[in-house]
Design an enzyme around this catalytic site. Structure first.
Site, short mmCIF file in Angstrom:
data_model
loop_
_atom_site.label_atom_id
_atom_site.label_comp_id
_atom_site.label_asym_id
_atom_site.label_seq_id
_atom_site.Cartn_x
_atom_site.Cartn_y
_atom_site.Cartn_z
CB CYS A 9 -1.78 -0.06 4.93
SG CYS A 9 -2.78 -1.09 6.02
NE ARG A 15 1.52 0.39 6.81
CZ ARG A 15 2.16 0.15 5.68
NH1 ARG A 15 3.06 1.02 5.25
NH2 ARG A 15 1.93 -0.94 4.97
CG ASP A 125 3.75 -2.83 8.00
OD1 ASP A 125 3.19 -2.83 9.12
OD2 ASP A 125 3.53 -3.69 7.13
#
Length: 158
Positions: A9, A15, A125
């Site tokens: 990420c 994440r 996100d």
């Protein structure tokens, strides 16, 4: 030889650590941790050396996942040669990885491509959102992680 999986990420604190923790959990449940190695990284160096976001750690802990041993790192050029699977959480990180990819190596793909009929191609996100965003990320990550593991098992006959 171990099969190596890298989740990516932007900052490697929300994440991709969640994906790493979820995938490690699935591997342990199925007794595959000796066959498949997992790591995570970020396309940017904002949080190198830091533990995952406290909100993500708390949401993960509610599902029995411990992310506290992870430390953020930035994707390195050698990762493209080391990992068999490089999984980006969204289009922006996928583009960043594709731009950095050497002439040879593992091409990155979207992690959500393994999620089946979820209807989303990105893991959003959660950093600037509320608590529900972290739970949603874990739901998506779990779906994609299960699909990824099924795909790896088929592809490598394990």
């Amino acid at each position: 030889m171990k099969i190596k999986v890298l989740f990516v990420c932007m900052g490697n604190i929300c994440r991709s650590p969640a994906a790493q923790g979820m995938f490690e959990h699935l591997l342990a449940e199925q007794g595959l941790e000796h066959i498949i190695e997992v790591d995570s990284a970020g396309t940017h160096a904002y949080h190198v050396g830091e533990v995952p976001d406290a909100r993500m750690q708390a949401a993960a802990a509610r599902r029995g996942l411990d992310l506290s041993g992870q430390r953020a790192r930035r994707v390195a050029s050698e990762d493209f040669a080391l990992y068999h699977y490089i999984l980006a959480m969204d289009h922006s990180n996928l583009a960043e990885l594709q731009e950095r990819m050497p002439d040879e190596g593992t091409p990155p793909v979207l992690f959500m491509s393994y999620a089946g009929a979820v209807g989303m191609d990105e893991v959003p996100d959660p950093y600037y959102g509320g608590e529900t965003g972290f739970e949603r990320v874990l739901d998506l990550v779990e779906e994609a992680a299960n699909g990824l593991l099924q795909s790896i098992r088929r592809q490598h006959s394990i």
